[in-house]
Design a protein around this motif. Structure first.
Motif, PDB file in Angstrom:
ATOM      1  N   ILE A 221       0.814  -1.207   0.000  1.00 24.49           N
ATOM      2  CA  ILE A 221       0.000   0.000   0.000  1.00 24.49           C
ATOM      3  C   ILE A 221       0.851   1.262   0.000  1.00 24.49           C
ATOM      4  CG2 ILE A 221      -0.217  -0.161   2.541  1.00 24.49           C
ATOM      5  CD1 ILE A 221      -2.842   1.368   0.186  1.00 24.49           C
ATOM      6  N   ARG A 222       1.959   1.255   0.706  1.00 28.82           N
ATOM      7  CA  ARG A 222       2.756   2.477   0.822  1.00 28.82           C
ATOM      8  C   ARG A 222       3.508   2.798  -0.461  1.00 28.82           C
ATOM      9  NH1 ARG A 222       5.734   1.558   6.443  1.00 28.82           N
ATOM     10  NH2 ARG A 222       5.950   3.813   6.513  1.00 28.82           N
ATOM     11  N   ASP A 223       3.783   1.771  -1.274  1.00 23.00           N
ATOM     12  CA  ASP A 223       4.431   2.003  -2.569  1.00 23.00           C
ATOM     13  C   ASP A 223       3.497   2.743  -3.525  1.00 23.00           C
ATOM     14  OD1 ASP A 223       6.618   0.601  -1.629  1.00 23.00           O
ATOM     15  OD2 ASP A 223       5.975  -1.307  -2.506  1.00 23.00           O
ATOM     16  N   HIS A 224       2.208   2.602  -3.314  1.00 25.42           N
ATOM     17  CA  HIS A 224       1.228   3.200  -4.226  1.00 25.42           C
ATOM     18  C   HIS A 224       0.601   4.467  -3.654  1.00 25.42           C
ATOM     19  CE1 HIS A 224       0.950  -0.290  -7.054  1.00 25.42           C
ATOM     20  NE2 HIS A 224       1.390  -0.936  -6.000  1.00 25.42           N
ATOM     21  N   TRP A 225       1.060   4.891  -2.471  1.00 26.00           N
ATOM     22  CA  TRP A 225       0.299   5.908  -1.762  1.00 26.00           C
ATOM     23  C   TRP A 225       0.194   7.241  -2.488  1.00 26.00           C
ATOM     24  CZ3 TRP A 225      -3.448   5.261   1.145  1.00 26.00           C
ATOM     25  CH2 TRP A 225      -4.039   6.354   1.751  1.00 26.00           C
ATOM     26  N   GLN A 226       1.273   7.703  -3.097  1.00 27.02           N
ATOM     27  CA  GLN A 226       1.215   9.005  -3.773  1.00 27.02           C
ATOM     28  C   GLN A 226       0.161   9.004  -4.878  1.00 27.02           C
ATOM     29  OE1 GLN A 226       5.184  10.076  -5.071  1.00 27.02           O
ATOM     30  NE2 GLN A 226       5.664  11.029  -3.100  1.00 27.02           N
ATOM     31  N   ARG A 227       0.081   7.908  -5.619  1.00 28.70           N
ATOM     32  CA  ARG A 227      -0.925   7.817  -6.682  1.00 28.70           C
ATOM     33  C   ARG A 227      -2.331   7.756  -6.102  1.00 28.70           C
ATOM     34  NH1 ARG A 227      -1.171   3.444  -9.941  1.00 28.70           N
ATOM     35  NH2 ARG A 227      -1.956   4.688 -11.671  1.00 28.70           N
ATOM     36  N   LEU A 228      -2.503   7.031  -4.994  1.00 23.51           N
ATOM     37  CA  LEU A 228      -3.825   6.895  -4.391  1.00 23.51           C
ATOM     38  C   LEU A 228      -4.320   8.226  -3.818  1.00 23.51           C
ATOM     39  CD1 LEU A 228      -3.405   3.459  -2.558  1.00 23.51           C
ATOM     40  CD2 LEU A 228      -4.534   3.909  -4.747  1.00 23.51           C
ATOM     41  N   GLU A 229      -3.402   9.020  -3.271  1.00 26.03           N
ATOM     42  CA  GLU A 229      -3.778  10.337  -2.739  1.00 26.03           C
ATOM     43  C   GLU A 229      -4.342  11.231  -3.838  1.00 26.03           C
ATOM     44  OE1 GLU A 229      -1.420  11.715   1.209  1.00 26.03           O
ATOM     45  OE2 GLU A 229      -0.237  11.693  -0.647  1.00 26.03           O
ATOM     46  N   ARG A 230      -3.850  11.081  -5.049  1.00 26.73           N
ATOM     47  CA  ARG A 230      -4.304  11.933  -6.158  1.00 26.73           C
ATOM     48  C   ARG A 230      -5.781  11.733  -6.467  1.00 26.73           C
ATOM     49  NH1 ARG A 230       0.294   9.834  -9.595  1.00 26.73           N
ATOM     50  NH2 ARG A 230       2.152  10.828  -8.762  1.00 26.73           N
ATOM     51  N   ILE A 231      -6.334  10.553  -6.134  1.00 28.79           N
ATOM     52  CA  ILE A 231      -7.749  10.311  -6.430  1.00 28.79           C
ATOM     53  C   ILE A 231      -8.587  10.294  -5.139  1.00 28.79           C
ATOM     54  CG2 ILE A 231      -7.295   9.112  -8.598  1.00 28.79           C
ATOM     55  CD1 ILE A 231      -7.767   6.457  -7.127  1.00 28.79           C
ATOM     56  N   GLY A 232      -8.028  10.881  -4.078  1.00 31.66           N
ATOM     57  CA  GLY A 232      -8.826  11.118  -2.882  1.00 31.66           C
ATOM     58  C   GLY A 232      -8.685  10.136  -1.749  1.00 31.66           C
ATOM     59  N   PHE A 233      -7.751   9.177  -1.828  1.00 30.77           N
ATOM     60  CA  PHE A 233      -7.560   8.249  -0.714  1.00 30.77           C
ATOM     61  C   PHE A 233      -6.974   8.982   0.485  1.00 30.77           C
ATOM     62  CE2 PHE A 233      -8.579   5.092  -3.667  1.00 30.77           C
ATOM     63  CZ  PHE A 233      -8.595   3.833  -3.077  1.00 30.77           C
ATOM     64  N   VAL A 234      -7.427   8.597   1.676  1.00 32.91           N
ATOM     65  CA  VAL A 234      -6.941   9.172   2.922  1.00 32.91           C
ATOM     66  C   VAL A 234      -6.392   8.049   3.784  1.00 32.91           C
ATOM     67  CG1 VAL A 234      -7.578  10.444   5.017  1.00 32.91           C
ATOM     68  CG2 VAL A 234      -8.645  11.039   2.821  1.00 32.91           C
ATOM     69  N   LYS A 235      -5.242   8.288   4.398  1.00 33.74           N
ATOM     70  CA  LYS A 235      -4.625   7.244   5.220  1.00 33.74           C
ATOM     71  C   LYS A 235      -5.505   6.902   6.422  1.00 33.74           C
ATOM     72  CE  LYS A 235       0.275   7.782   4.083  1.00 33.74           C
ATOM     73  NZ  LYS A 235       1.634   8.009   4.595  1.00 33.74           N
ATOM     74  N   THR A 236      -5.515   5.620   6.755  1.00 29.44           N
ATOM     75  CA  THR A 236      -6.242   5.165   7.944  1.00 29.44           C
ATOM     76  C   THR A 236      -5.472   5.592   9.194  1.00 29.44           C
ATOM     77  OG1 THR A 236      -5.061   3.050   8.071  1.00 29.44           O
ATOM     78  CG2 THR A 236      -7.002   3.137   6.644  1.00 29.44           C
ATOM     79  N   PRO A 237      -6.136   5.634  10.356  1.00 23.72           N
ATOM     80  CA  PRO A 237      -5.427   5.944  11.607  1.00 23.72           C
ATOM     81  C   PRO A 237      -4.233   5.015  11.831  1.00 23.72           C
ATOM     82  CG  PRO A 237      -7.781   6.036  11.980  1.00 23.72           C
ATOM     83  CD  PRO A 237      -7.590   5.508  10.582  1.00 23.72           C
TER      84      PRO A 237
END
Length: 275
Positions: A221-237
């Motif tokens: 998940i952390r390898d893809h995080w920058q891309r996921l943030e671009r479409i609105g993903f928010v990190k879990t607690p």
């Protein structure tokens, strides 16, 4: 294609190509309108593609004769599965499909009992109750039992925990995962909750504007995080806590941590080493 031949013509699913092995638990995620539900309905043979091929095992969705066979191997639970509950008692709802296959009430009763126990419902306590006089979480589990009773090889779930509190949501998901492990069925789980995908899935598919945006194992998940943030993903607690912990530690073991139990195990091991 939605609303074809109208001014509202939209491609709900666009050039997606993927393979899901039998027995895999797959979380399908993406922003609202990304195509999650449409993809699930295509896989379940509930709607037909206007182009391309959808093949589920030996079945091709665009062939009517194949769809009839496909529906016997698939269980589909919609976003508000209580809308699928129409019988007057819990027993009658869960056993409805089996009554069409057998007139032996004793056999049907035993199958219903086993399925109810698999989703955490006491047979004697619930079998004669009206489905509309119990809690929302229990009603979701009754709907799930009604789908599982025929032992489908593929279970498609379209956000079945929507509207439940955290406790009931966790219970429903834990029973789904337990049944998945015991029966080795394929599970396709549409969700917008990242914490659920990380906790229960073997694989995460992310859609965006009808296209396959990402495909990865939860540990990545952390390898893809920058891309996921671009479409609105928010990190879990949990992910935010891991980030904070990593800032204070040079231990790279945290890179593979994405579940609560893994973090607890890591901290416990760390504490023992310090002692």
């Amino acid at each position: 294609m939605l609303a074809a031949r109208t001014p509202f013509n939209t491609k709900a699913i666009d050039r997606i190509s993927l393979h899901i092995p039998a027995g895999q638990f797959v979380a399908i995620m993406g922003p609202t309108g990304s195509g999650k539900t449409t993809l699930g309905q295509l896989m379940g043979g509930l709607i037909l593609p206007q182009s391309g091929v959808v093949r589920i095992g030996p079945y091709r969705v665009h062939k009517k004769s194949d769809r009839l066979g496909l529906w016997k191997t698939i269980g589909f639970l919609f976003q508000f599965p209580e809308h699928q509950v129409i019988e007057d008692t819990v027993f009658n709802h869960i056993g409805a499909r089996l009554h069409r296959l057998s007139t032996r009430r004793e056999w049907v009763a035993e199958q219903v009992k086993q399925t109810m126990e698999a989703v955490g419902l006491c047979f004697s306590q619930f079998k004669d109750r009206s489905p509309f006089q119990i809690s929302g979480g229990e009603l979701r589990r009754i709907a799930l039992a009604g789908v599982l009773i025929t032992e489908p090889k593929i279970l498609i779930l379209d956000e079945p925990t929507a509207g439940l509190d955290n406790w009931e949501r966790s219970r429903v998901l834990s029973y789904i995962k337990q049944v998945h492990n015991e029966r080795k069925m394929t599970v396709l789980y549409m969700t917008h909750r990242l914490e659920e995908a990380l906790e229960y899935a073997d694989r995460i598919l992310v859609l965006d504007h009808g296209q396959l945006y990402a495909d990865f194992h939860p540990c990545n998940i952390r390898d893809h995080w920058q891309r996921l943030e671009r479409i609105g993903f928010v990190k879990t607690p949990l992910l935010r806590f891991i980030d904070s912990l990593e800032e204070r530690s040079a231990n790279k073991l945290l890179e593979s941590v994405y579940k609560e139990e893994q973090l607890i195990s890591f901290i416990t091991t760390l504490s023992k080493e310090e002692l």
